[in-house]
Design a protein around this motif. Sequence first.
Motif, PDB file in Angstrom:
ATOM      1  N   LEU A   1      37.449  40.033  27.864  1.00  0.00           N
ATOM      2  CA  LEU A   1      38.294  40.770  26.914  1.00  0.00           C
ATOM      3  C   LEU A   1      39.162  39.830  26.088  1.00  0.00           C
ATOM      4  O   LEU A   1      39.512  40.125  24.959  1.00  0.00           O
ATOM      5  N   PHE A   2      39.506  38.697  26.662  1.00  0.00           N
ATOM      6  CA  PHE A   2      40.387  37.764  25.974  1.00  0.00           C
ATOM      7  C   PHE A   2      39.579  36.725  25.259  1.00  0.00           C
ATOM      8  O   PHE A   2      39.963  35.945  24.537  1.00  0.00           O
TER       9      PHE A   2
ATOM     10  N   SER B   1      39.175  39.701  42.447  1.00  0.00           N
ATOM     11  CA  SER B   1      38.224  40.798  42.576  1.00  0.00           C
ATOM     12  C   SER B   1      36.914  40.470  41.868  1.00  0.00           C
ATOM     13  O   SER B   1      36.779  39.448  41.209  1.00  0.00           O
ATOM     14  N   ALA B   2      35.985  41.372  41.981  1.00  0.00           N
ATOM     15  CA  ALA B   2      34.672  41.179  41.372  1.00  0.00           C
ATOM     16  C   ALA B   2      34.664  41.504  39.880  1.00  0.00           C
ATOM     17  O   ALA B   2      33.678  41.227  39.204  1.00  0.00           O
ATOM     18  N   ILE B   3      35.738  42.064  39.358  1.00  0.00           N
ATOM     19  CA  ILE B   3      35.768  42.410  37.928  1.00  0.00           C
ATOM     20  C   ILE B   3      36.297  41.280  37.066  1.00  0.00           C
ATOM     21  O   ILE B   3      36.456  41.443  35.862  1.00  0.00           O
ATOM     22  N   ALA B   4      36.580  40.132  37.661  1.00  0.00           N
ATOM     23  CA  ALA B   4      37.150  39.007  36.918  1.00  0.00           C
ATOM     24  C   ALA B   4      36.328  38.617  35.695  1.00  0.00           C
ATOM     25  O   ALA B   4      36.899  38.408  34.610  1.00  0.00           O
ATOM     26  N   PRO B   5      34.999  38.501  35.781  1.00  0.00           N
ATOM     27  CA  PRO B   5      34.250  38.124  34.568  1.00  0.00           C
ATOM     28  C   PRO B   5      34.390  39.133  33.428  1.00  0.00           C
ATOM     29  O   PRO B   5      34.399  38.762  32.258  1.00  0.00           O
TER      30      PRO B   5
ATOM     31  N   ILE C   1      45.790  40.290  35.112  1.00  0.00           N
ATOM     32  CA  ILE C   1      45.191  38.982  35.378  1.00  0.00           C
ATOM     33  C   ILE C   1      45.332  38.609  36.848  1.00  0.00           C
ATOM     34  O   ILE C   1      44.385  38.101  37.460  1.00  0.00           O
ATOM     35  N   ILE C   2      46.471  38.877  37.441  1.00  0.00           N
ATOM     36  CA  ILE C   2      46.660  38.555  38.858  1.00  0.00           C
ATOM     37  C   ILE C   2      45.732  39.376  39.739  1.00  0.00           C
ATOM     38  O   ILE C   2      45.111  38.850  40.673  1.00  0.00           O
TER      39      ILE C   2
END
Length: 49
Positions: free
Chosen positions: A48-49, A39-43, A33-34
């Motif tokens: 996933l959660f 980064s660009a992969i946050a979405p 999560i941190i």
Amino acid sequence: MTLLRELFAFLKQEKKWWLIPLCVTLVLLTTLIIVAESSAIAPFVYSLF
């Protein structure tokens, strides 16, 4: 490092070996999560959660 040493000493003394996978999973999820926040992969991670 003292905290980790004390944690493993407690687990060894109290025979709570089942807590090790739980602690590792929590550390990995926290790290994911941190790292994903900046980064660009946050979405993709949050989906996933």
